[in-house]
Design a protein around this motif. Structure first.
Motif, mmCIF file in Angstrom:
data_model
loop_
_atom_site.group_PDB
_atom_site.id
_atom_site.type_symbol
_atom_site.label_atom_id
_atom_site.label_comp_id
_atom_site.label_asym_id
_atom_site.label_seq_id
_atom_site.Cartn_x
_atom_site.Cartn_y
_atom_site.Cartn_z
ATOM 1 N N LEU A 1 0.807 -1.231 -0.054
ATOM 2 C CA LEU A 1 0.141 -0.027 -0.079
ATOM 3 C C LEU A 1 0.942 1.251 -0.010
ATOM 4 N N VAL A 2 0.555 2.177 -1.174
ATOM 5 C CA VAL A 2 1.349 3.393 -1.091
ATOM 6 C C VAL A 2 0.041 4.363 -1.526
ATOM 7 N N VAL B 1 7.622 17.122 -3.294
ATOM 8 C CA VAL B 1 7.904 15.888 -4.251
ATOM 9 C C VAL B 1 7.656 14.563 -3.503
ATOM 10 N N PHE B 2 7.034 13.729 -4.487
ATOM 11 C CA PHE B 2 6.760 12.651 -3.930
ATOM 12 C C PHE B 2 7.851 11.652 -4.523
ATOM 13 N N LEU C 1 -0.411 3.808 -5.381
ATOM 14 C CA LEU C 1 0.173 2.675 -6.212
ATOM 15 C C LEU C 1 -1.020 1.806 -6.759
ATOM 16 N N LEU C 2 -1.053 1.558 -8.080
ATOM 17 C CA LEU C 2 -2.065 0.672 -8.480
ATOM 18 C C LEU C 2 -1.754 -0.749 -8.305
ATOM 19 N N GLU D 1 -2.511 15.042 4.330
ATOM 20 C CA GLU D 1 -3.498 14.458 5.190
ATOM 21 C C GLU D 1 -3.433 12.771 5.340
ATOM 22 N N ALA D 2 -2.798 12.193 4.501
ATOM 23 C CA ALA D 2 -2.322 10.885 4.317
ATOM 24 C C ALA D 2 -1.012 10.595 3.536
ATOM 25 N N ASN D 3 -0.186 9.747 4.458
ATOM 26 C CA ASN D 3 1.275 9.461 3.733
ATOM 27 C C ASN D 3 1.483 8.090 3.939
ATOM 28 N N ILE D 4 0.827 7.193 3.608
ATOM 29 C CA ILE D 4 1.174 5.759 3.623
ATOM 30 C C ILE D 4 2.252 5.254 2.748
#
Length: 153
Positions: free
Chosen positions: A26-27, A64-65, A149-150, A51-54
């Motif tokens: 999970l990303v 930057v991601f 991430l798909l 808000e989320a950063n799994i």
């Protein structure tokens, strides 16, 4: 606090994905602007309210991601101009433009999304392009950057 439609779709997709025995992890990240900010030509839009950063791939200090794993990702960008004029922004991966959006009017909101492969360690960001000079961008839910991430390699 409620979930957005996108968040619910994402979690349903992840559950179905895992139930089918697909490999991966999970990303997911979602970030917005905490206040109205002005961006000049070629500057990176820094979505500083995370808000989320799994998976810990998004950096709210740099905007930057950095992909923690290789695979196919979907990224979404929504921006609202806080100043008048015509402005362009692009979703960039390793210097290559993957998607663009243009905002023509003040307080007008635009959305773009793209699905593409990202290798582990590569970076994805939102950048102001050369059109329109300095641009004020609205804050809050009207201006956000998210990705997930798909399927991992």
């Amino acid at each position: 606090m409620g979930f957005s439609v996108y968040a619910l779709m994402f979690f349903c997709m992840v559950l179905c994905h895992d139930a089918q025995g697909a490999k991966g992890r999970l990303v997911y990240f979602k970030a917005s602007l905490s206040k109205i900010k002005t961006y000049g030509i070629h500057s990176t839009v820094i979505f500083d309210k995370c808000e989320a950063n799994i998976g810990k791939g998004y950096n709210p200090t740099s905007g930057v991601f950095h992909a923690p794993v290789s695979g196919y990702y979907e990224f979404k960008v929504q921006l609202e101009a806080g100043s008048s004029g015509g402005y362009s922004f692009c979703l960039v991966c390793e210097g290559v433009v993957k998607s663009e959006l243009s905002i023509q009017r003040v307080w007008s909101s635009k959305f773009t999304s793209a699905i593409f492969h990202v290798n582990a360690g590569e970076h994805v960001l939102v950048r102001k392009t050369v059109h329109g000079g300095a641009t004020r961008i609205a804050a809050g839910a009207r201006t956000q950057f998210s990705g997930y991430l798909l399927r991992s390699d």
